[in-house]
Design a protein around this motif. Structure first.
Motif, PDB file in Angstrom:
ATOM      1  N   GLN A   1       0.839  -1.121   0.061  1.00  0.00           N
ATOM      2  CA  GLN A   1       0.104  -0.014   0.069  1.00  0.00           C
ATOM      3  C   GLN A   1       0.946   1.366  -0.116  1.00  0.00           C
ATOM      4  O   GLN A   1       0.355   2.473  -0.411  1.00  0.00           O
ATOM      5  CB  GLN A   1      -0.912  -0.039   1.244  1.00  0.00           C
ATOM      6  CG  GLN A   1      -2.086  -0.997   1.183  1.00  0.00           C
ATOM      7  CD  GLN A   1      -3.145  -0.931   2.088  1.00  0.00           C
ATOM      8  OE1 GLN A   1      -3.508   0.388   2.058  1.00  0.00           O
ATOM      9  NE2 GLN A   1      -3.473  -1.755   3.091  1.00  0.00           N
ATOM     10  N   LEU A   2       2.086   1.162   0.529  1.00  0.00           N
ATOM     11  CA  LEU A   2       2.902   2.475   0.471  1.00  0.00           C
ATOM     12  C   LEU A   2       3.911   2.511  -0.422  1.00  0.00           C
ATOM     13  O   LEU A   2       4.840   3.502  -0.473  1.00  0.00           O
ATOM     14  CB  LEU A   2       3.840   2.528   2.017  1.00  0.00           C
ATOM     15  CG  LEU A   2       2.910   2.477   3.175  1.00  0.00           C
ATOM     16  CD1 LEU A   2       3.408   2.486   4.585  1.00  0.00           C
ATOM     17  CD2 LEU A   2       1.915   3.762   3.127  1.00  0.00           C
TER      18      LEU A   2
ATOM     19  N   ALA B   1       7.233  12.157   4.251  1.00  0.00           N
ATOM     20  CA  ALA B   1       5.880  11.518   3.905  1.00  0.00           C
ATOM     21  C   ALA B   1       4.814  12.585   4.060  1.00  0.00           C
ATOM     22  O   ALA B   1       3.581  12.571   3.924  1.00  0.00           O
ATOM     23  CB  ALA B   1       5.418  10.204   4.714  1.00  0.00           C
TER      24      ALA B   1
ATOM     25  N   ARG C   1      -4.235   6.049   8.856  1.00  0.00           N
ATOM     26  CA  ARG C   1      -2.984   5.716   7.829  1.00  0.00           C
ATOM     27  C   ARG C   1      -1.838   5.308   8.362  1.00  0.00           C
ATOM     28  O   ARG C   1      -0.827   4.516   8.126  1.00  0.00           O
ATOM     29  CB  ARG C   1      -2.949   6.289   6.746  1.00  0.00           C
ATOM     30  CG  ARG C   1      -3.850   6.286   5.546  1.00  0.00           C
ATOM     31  CD  ARG C   1      -3.678   7.003   4.334  1.00  0.00           C
ATOM     32  NE  ARG C   1      -2.438   6.674   3.360  1.00  0.00           N
ATOM     33  CZ  ARG C   1      -2.269   5.678   2.799  1.00  0.00           C
ATOM     34  NH1 ARG C   1      -3.625   4.791   2.714  1.00  0.00           N
ATOM     35  NH2 ARG C   1      -1.411   5.447   2.239  1.00  0.00           N
TER      36      ARG C   1
ATOM     37  N   TYR D   1       2.389   2.645   8.180  1.00  0.00           N
ATOM     38  CA  TYR D   1       3.602   2.968   8.032  1.00  0.00           C
ATOM     39  C   TYR D   1       4.427   2.267   9.389  1.00  0.00           C
ATOM     40  O   TYR D   1       5.629   1.873   9.076  1.00  0.00           O
ATOM     41  CB  TYR D   1       3.625   4.630   8.538  1.00  0.00           C
ATOM     42  CG  TYR D   1       3.710   5.518   7.231  1.00  0.00           C
ATOM     43  CD1 TYR D   1       4.426   5.950   6.301  1.00  0.00           C
ATOM     44  CD2 TYR D   1       2.186   5.776   6.899  1.00  0.00           C
ATOM     45  CE1 TYR D   1       4.128   6.664   5.344  1.00  0.00           C
ATOM     46  CE2 TYR D   1       1.876   6.506   5.712  1.00  0.00           C
ATOM     47  CZ  TYR D   1       2.683   6.833   4.778  1.00  0.00           C
ATOM     48  OH  TYR D   1       2.527   7.557   3.562  1.00  0.00           O
TER      49      TYR D   1
END
Ligand code: UDP
Length: 464
Positions: free
Chosen positions: A239-240, A318, A325, A329
């Motif tokens: 997702q990142l 970021a 969210r 991370y």
């Protein structure tokens, strides 16, 4: 409310105190209480200048207390003209923004002069809701609490969040406000009915640097374990946009020189230098900033350093990331680094650990309490980039051990640091305090320590 019984005051009560026990007819009994957070707006966007742990603490504690049956009003200073005056978080918990000084950002060091106005505005709500208990956050709110205490019979509880007595030790030139802050920090410890220290280390610090007097209880900070929990690392990385083979080091927090991001960047350079193939090394720095504010200047300084040390290709800024969210991370990272010069608690440590991420942190303050060395991460001397580099490398290079650290880290948070558990402890404290206010010396064994009478002349006043 106290044990579900209607209680009558035995002391010479003021009008405000007696209404605390007035029978309520229609709605179920909910005791209104006030949390005061002069500059840490509980309804603010977290992760920017002045918006960090204190905002999160007050908001989470307020909401959790409302779920435990309290009616919670959280007061802060209105810092933006177009911010609504009242934000209703749920039917029993709201943020109230009081007009005190200009409705714009004012740096903390210049806020104290507006606190008398804050007190005046607060009195309007106090007159209406008769809060019998006020929990203040940070020294300026504590001053407000002490002022309110002069005219109202309130139980006063304080959490410091940051201690001038520690901060000024490392500062070569003290700001003009320093003496006032130190005096208020001492007055509140000696005169509040209870000080909530968020770690045993903070309690020790208060005793050694501030005063022997006053009642202290240790109730830690918490984290939302229904939001911060471990998900598969590969999913988070996908997702990142991070690769499964990347070695990911994450920093989460405000841009402030005292957060020690420079130490982390220098440590990353040492790791790069020691690694034969460093192409997988990723440093992810999470945190908001505004180019016109001090956090913007610090971000610029860090970006420049990253460039100078040849880390630009390895580093991602970021920006601010919300709690929705942030778990991605933390989970995507192999290690979360907290290089602060000092940290009274450090919410980021328990958020990362809740997500099953080992933490390498400075061996200071509340981090000594939350991070268990060799079990949930490692502690190293602050500002020592070589020690940080060695600790990070140890975790990156031993996958088996890192897996054990991850498991223990999330267990430790679940067992000790959920907001629900923290709010239950605070709720119990509030009930004891309110019971004590009508039963005199009987409840708290350490009552003698808190009965120091307040000398109003000894307290700083911004208008003097
Ligand atoms: N935070 C956030 N988004 C960001 C950066 C930080 O939500 O981009 C939050 C972080 O998750 C934590 C808080 O800000 O809840 C920082 O608290 P901490 O006690 O670690 O530091 P403080 O800001 O109080 O110095």
């Amino acid at each position: 409310f106290v044990n579900g019984k209607s209680l009558t005051s035995t002391s010479g009560s003021t009008a405000s105190q007696s209404t605390f026990f007035a029978p309520r007819s229609k709605t179920p009994n909910r005791q209104a209480i006030a949390l005061i957070s002069d500059h840490g707006d509980p309804a603010a966007e977290i992760g920017k200048e002045e918006a960090g742990g204190q905002n999160v603490y007050v908001r989470q504690v307020g909401e959790a207390l409302s779920k435990l049956g309290w009616q919670v009003d959280m007061f802060t200073r209105k810092a933006k003209a177009d911010d609504p005056t009242i934000v209703q978080h749920n039917p029993h918990c709201r943020t109230i923004r009081l007009s005190a000084g200009p409705e714009e950002f004012v740096p903390r060091d210049r806020l104290f002069e507006y606190m008398p106005q804050f007190v005046e505005e607060f009195h309007k709500y106090q007159a209406k809701h008769h809060y019998p208990l006020i929990h203040t956050n940070y020294w300026m709110s504590a001053w407000v609490g002490l002022e309110v205490q002069k005219t109202h019979n309130v139980q006063l509880i304080n959490t410091y969040h940051s201690l001038g007595a520690v901060k000024y030790q490392a500062v070569p030139h003290r700001p003009a406000i320093a003496e006032t802050r130190l005096a208020v920090e001492k007055a509140i410890l000696e005169n509040a009915h209870c000080t909530v220290a968020t770690s045993p280390q903070e309690a020790d610090m208060l005793r050694s640097l501030v005063s022997d007097l006053g009642h202290i209880e240790v109730i830690p900070c918490g984290t939302d374990i229904s939001r911060f929990y471990a998900i598969p690392k590969v999913d988070a990385r996908l997702q990142l946009g991070l690769k499964p083979t990347d070695e990911v080091i994450v920093y989460v927090g405000r841009f402030d020189p005292r957060k020690g991001i420079e130490t982390l960047v220098r440590a990353a350079q040492l790791i790069k230098r020691n690694t034969v193939d460093a192409s997988n090394l990723r440093l992810v720095i999470v945190g908001g900033s505004d180019p016109t504010k001090p956090d913007g200047q610090e971000r610029q300084r860090i970006e420049q350093l990253v460039g100078e040390l040849g880390l630009a290709e390895h580093t991602t800024f970021a920006g601010r990331v919300g709690h929705d969210r942030l778990p991605l991370y933390y989970t995507a990272a192999d290690v979360c680094v907290i290089p602060s010069h000092y940290e009274p608690f450090g919410l980021v440590a328990i958020e990362a650990m809740a997500c099953g991420t080992p933490v390498v942190a400075s061996d200071v303050g509340g981090l000594k309490f939350s991070v268990v060395p060799e079990e949930t991460g490692l502690l190293v001397p602050p500002q020592d980039e070589t020690a940080f580099a060695a600790a990070i490398e140890r975790i990156l290079s031993d996958e088996l051990w890192a897996r054990k650290l991850r498991k223990r880290a999330s267990e430790r948070v679940q067992q000790n640091f959920s907001w629900t558990g923290v709010a239950a402890q605070l709720s119990d404290l509030y009930r004891r305090m309110l019971a004590q206010s009508i039963m005199g010396d009987m409840i708290l064994p350490s009552q003698s320590a808190i009965s120091v009478s307040l000398n109003p002349d000894a307290l700083p006043n911004p208008s003097r």
